[in-house]
Design a protein around this motif. Structure first.
Motif, short mmCIF file in Angstrom:
data_model
loop_
_atom_site.label_atom_id
_atom_site.label_comp_id
_atom_site.label_asym_id
_atom_site.label_seq_id
_atom_site.Cartn_x
_atom_site.Cartn_y
_atom_site.Cartn_z
N VAL A 206 9.49 -8.93 -9.85
CA VAL A 206 9.77 -7.86 -8.90
C VAL A 206 8.56 -6.97 -8.74
CG1 VAL A 206 11.05 -5.70 -8.68
CG2 VAL A 206 12.28 -7.82 -9.13
N LEU A 207 7.91 -6.67 -9.86
CA LEU A 207 6.72 -5.83 -9.82
C LEU A 207 5.63 -6.46 -8.95
CD1 LEU A 207 5.67 -3.17 -10.96
CD2 LEU A 207 4.60 -4.45 -12.80
N ALA A 208 5.50 -7.79 -9.04
CA ALA A 208 4.51 -8.48 -8.20
C ALA A 208 4.82 -8.26 -6.72
CB ALA A 208 4.49 -9.97 -8.53
N LYS A 209 6.09 -8.38 -6.37
CA LYS A 209 6.47 -8.17 -4.98
C LYS A 209 6.21 -6.74 -4.54
CE LYS A 209 9.80 -10.10 -2.79
NZ LYS A 209 9.03 -11.06 -2.00
N LEU A 210 6.46 -5.79 -5.48
CA LEU A 210 6.24 -4.38 -5.15
C LEU A 210 4.76 -4.09 -4.95
CD1 LEU A 210 8.75 -2.72 -7.62
CD2 LEU A 210 9.01 -2.98 -5.18
N VAL A 211 3.94 -4.67 -5.83
CA VAL A 211 2.49 -4.46 -5.69
C VAL A 211 2.03 -5.01 -4.35
CG1 VAL A 211 0.23 -5.11 -6.59
CG2 VAL A 211 2.05 -4.46 -8.16
N ALA A 212 2.53 -6.19 -4.00
CA ALA A 212 2.16 -6.78 -2.71
C ALA A 212 2.61 -5.86 -1.57
CB ALA A 212 2.81 -8.16 -2.55
N HIS A 213 3.82 -5.35 -1.69
CA HIS A 213 4.32 -4.47 -0.63
C HIS A 213 3.46 -3.23 -0.49
CE1 HIS A 213 6.76 -1.17 1.05
NE2 HIS A 213 7.18 -2.11 1.88
N TRP A 214 3.08 -2.66 -1.64
CA TRP A 214 2.26 -1.46 -1.56
C TRP A 214 0.90 -1.78 -0.91
CZ3 TRP A 214 -2.39 0.29 -3.85
CH2 TRP A 214 -2.67 1.62 -3.54
N LEU A 215 0.35 -2.96 -1.26
CA LEU A 215 -0.96 -3.32 -0.71
C LEU A 215 -0.92 -3.48 0.81
CD1 LEU A 215 -2.37 -5.81 -3.36
CD2 LEU A 215 -3.15 -3.49 -2.83
N TYR A 216 0.19 -4.05 1.34
CA TYR A 216 0.18 -4.23 2.79
C TYR A 216 0.89 -3.13 3.55
CZ TYR A 216 4.86 -6.47 2.56
OH TYR A 216 6.18 -6.75 2.36
N ALA A 217 1.72 -2.33 2.88
CA ALA A 217 2.44 -1.29 3.62
C ALA A 217 2.05 0.13 3.17
CB ALA A 217 3.94 -1.48 3.47
N GLY A 218 1.76 0.31 1.88
CA GLY A 218 1.46 1.65 1.38
C GLY A 218 -0.01 2.01 1.56
N LEU A 219 -0.86 1.09 1.14
CA LEU A 219 -2.30 1.35 1.20
C LEU A 219 -2.80 1.65 2.62
CD1 LEU A 219 -4.70 1.55 -0.68
CD2 LEU A 219 -5.15 -0.87 -0.35
N PRO A 220 -2.34 0.91 3.65
CA PRO A 220 -2.76 1.24 5.01
C PRO A 220 -2.45 2.68 5.40
CG PRO A 220 -1.71 -0.90 5.00
CD PRO A 220 -1.54 -0.34 3.63
N LEU A 221 -1.35 3.22 4.91
CA LEU A 221 -1.02 4.62 5.21
C LEU A 221 -2.07 5.54 4.60
CD1 LEU A 221 2.85 4.85 4.61
CD2 LEU A 221 1.63 4.08 6.63
N VAL A 222 -2.49 5.22 3.37
CA VAL A 222 -3.50 6.04 2.69
C VAL A 222 -4.81 5.98 3.46
CG1 VAL A 222 -4.70 6.43 0.53
CG2 VAL A 222 -2.38 5.53 0.50
N VAL A 223 -5.14 4.77 3.94
CA VAL A 223 -6.43 4.57 4.60
C VAL A 223 -6.47 5.29 5.94
CG1 VAL A 223 -7.91 2.82 5.65
CG2 VAL A 223 -6.87 2.39 3.43
N ILE A 224 -5.34 5.28 6.66
CA ILE A 224 -5.34 5.85 8.00
C ILE A 224 -5.13 7.37 7.96
CG2 ILE A 224 -2.88 5.70 8.56
CD1 ILE A 224 -5.48 4.33 10.90
N ALA A 225 -4.67 7.88 6.82
CA ALA A 225 -4.31 9.30 6.74
C ALA A 225 -5.44 10.26 7.10
CB ALA A 225 -3.75 9.63 5.34
N PRO A 226 -6.71 10.00 6.67
CA PRO A 226 -7.77 10.94 7.04
C PRO A 226 -7.92 11.11 8.55
CG PRO A 226 -8.54 9.47 5.33
CD PRO A 226 -7.20 8.96 5.75
N LEU A 227 -7.67 10.03 9.28
CA LEU A 227 -7.74 10.11 10.73
C LEU A 227 -6.70 11.11 11.26
CD1 LEU A 227 -9.28 8.67 13.02
CD2 LEU A 227 -7.29 7.19 13.27
N LEU A 228 -5.50 11.02 10.68
CA LEU A 228 -4.43 11.94 11.09
C LEU A 228 -4.76 13.36 10.68
CD1 LEU A 228 -1.37 9.73 10.18
CD2 LEU A 228 -2.45 10.03 12.39
N GLY A 229 -5.36 13.49 9.47
CA GLY A 229 -5.78 14.81 9.02
C GLY A 229 -6.79 15.41 9.98
#
Lengths: 222, 271
Positions: free
Chosen positions: A95-118
């Motif tokens: 399950v943790l592997a799936k969660l890490v994958a999810h964060w990499l494709y869904a969570g990390l992009p939010l972090v990366v794009i956030a400065p633009l929104l800021g």
């Protein structure tokens, strides 16, 4: 054991790479929701700066809600989940592997794009940095908590609204601490306290959530 | 020896018999304590030197707020028991407590709003306690929604139990985060604590209505659990015997309509 972890992580990421638009939905949603705030509240810079922490964090919550729904649904539909349950490795690790994958494709992009929104909302560089760090600590917590709700609502009648009802109350601390950190640094104070609490939340969720998700999946496929 | 006796009442038939004798007493206690408490509160207790008579909503408000929290902890406890030991009755107790907990959470917020208007000048303030009570209400809603989300009852019950346990871990986190968030914005300007000393009659009224609320919660939850037990046992031996032989007992165990609260109905729970 570790091999299974890597293999599953690799599989999930490959699947996403094959259907890239799926990963982009969340990010696009995030950008659009934040862009709605200036349109709704007027373009005055002082006002935008003040609402920026809350607006960005609330939008991140909603965007993760959107992507989390599919976390186990596809695997359940094609019966991959059963084989995970039957695998010799501990289910919480898989399950943790799936969660890490999810964060990499869904969570990390939010972090990366956030400065633009800021930038859109006129945040200063120091505040931007806090925003990125808070999202970096907070979005994995969203994935971990969201995994519990996704597993619990698997195959429910009214999946969509139910997920929001179950999950958003659990997200409240992350929202408060995350936007609180940005707010602190907006006022020139040190956001360290909030960030440390957010990190503590991450450690707590990381240690408890995979087991809870594994239990929820066992209930789902009983 | 005592262990065996405890588990005895986890069996549906024994539970049904036990609650059959307990319930009239609990309802009577709920009525008696609440009525006495309200009499003391409204007639004997003096008006507050600051708030006049408006503080008297406290007799409803404070027990309701306590009960809403306590019911959630009990619900999570039963959920945990259900998950660990697979005792069906624990799941029934958990889902029987939820509508009453929701009712009290709603009552606490509502009576708080009515109290807030004359004293603070606003129906709603984003105070730490108020906000965490509101989130408690949402947690109840999520639990109830999940509890009725699946066709398979066993599945619904287990999923909801797990959610209750996760929620109870989160509850203190929510409480403290809300508190820190609040102090960040406006400082702790408002607390629910009154003037430090409370007259004896006020305290007596509060304790009496609290006991009344406890008894009401126990009665309502057990009443609901009783009809759920009957519904689930369905055609089992003891239910059939109940139907044939002991008409009055069976008739007493049936008032499912009375047990379901309107809020529970709204959420689509089968009575």
């Amino acid at each position: 054991m570790f091999q299974a972890f890597i293999a599953l992580l690799h599989r999930d990421l490959t699947l996403v790479m094959r259907r890239r638009q799926d990963a982009l939905y969340g990010m696009a949603f995030f950008v659009i929701v934040v862009s709605l705030f200036p349109l709704g509240m007027g373009p005055e810079p002082a006002l935008l700066q003040r609402i920026a922490p809350g607006a960005i964090w609330a939008a991140a919550l909603l965007a993760s809600l959107l992507t989390l729904e599919r976390l186990f649904a596809d695997d359940c539909g094609e019966h991959t989940l059963e084989s995970l349950l039957l695998a010799p490795q501990p289910l919480s690790l898989l399950v943790l592997a799936k969660l890490v994958a999810h964060w990499l494709y869904a969570g990390l992009p939010l972090v990366v794009i956030a400065p633009l929104l800021g930038l859109q909302l006129g945040l200063a560089p120091a505040v931007q940095l806090t925003l990125v760090v808070s999202l970096l600590l907070g979005t994995p917590v969203l994935t971990l908590l969201g995994g519990i709700a996704a597993a619990l609502t698997l195959g429910a009648r009214a999946g969509n609204g139910l997920m929001a009802l179950v999950l958003l109350p659990l997200f409240v601390p992350v929202l408060i601490l995350g936007s609180g950190a940005v707010e602190q640094s907006l006022h020139g104070a040190s956001p360290q306290g909030h960030l440390l609490l957010l990190a503590a939340l991450l450690v707590l969720a990381l240690s408890l959530a995979p087991a809870a998700i594994a239990a929820a999946l066992r209930i789902a496929l009983d | 020896m005592s262990r065996i006796r405890w588990f005895k009442f986890a069996a549906p038939a024994h539970f049904h018999a036990l609650t059959g004798t307990l319930l009239p007493w609990l309802w009577a206690a709920a009525l008696a304590f609440t009525a006495t408490g309200l009499y003391v509160g409204f007639v004997i207790a003096p008006p507050d030197y600051q708030q006049g008579d408006s503080y008297r909503i406290m007799w409803l408000h404070v027990p309701a707020a306590w009960m809403a929290m306590l019911a959630y902890f009990l619900m999570a406890g039963y959920g945990l028991i259900h998950l660990v030991w697979r005792i069906k009755l624990a799941r029934i107790m958990a889902s029987a407590l939820a509508p009453t907990g929701l009712l009290f959470a709603f009552l606490a917020l509502w009576s708080g709003a009515l109290w807030g208007k004359p004293t603070w000048g606003a129906y709603w303030v984003w105070d730490a306690r108020l906000t965490s009570s509101l989130i408690l209400l949402f947690l109840y809603l999520g639990y109830l929604a999940l509890d009725s989300a699946f066709e398979d009852r066993e599945r619904s019950g287990q999923a909801a139990s797990l959610l209750a346990v996760v929620g109870v871990i989160n509850l203190p986190i929510i409480y403290f985060s809300v508190q820190w968030w609040n102090t960040l914005h406006q400082g702790a300007s408002i607390t629910l604590s009154e003037a430090p000393t409370m007259s004896a009659s006020m305290l007596a009224a509060l304790l009496l209505t609290t006991v009344g609320c406890w008894a009401y919660t126990a009665a309502a939850a057990l009443h609901r659990a009783r009809s759920m037990v009957l519904e689930q046992a369905g055609n089992s031996h003891w239910v059939r015997r109940l139907r044939q032989g002991h008409r009055p007992a069976a008739a007493r165990g049936r008032p499912a309509r009375l047990a379901a609260t309107p809020i529970g109905d709204l959420l689509g729970r089968r009575p």
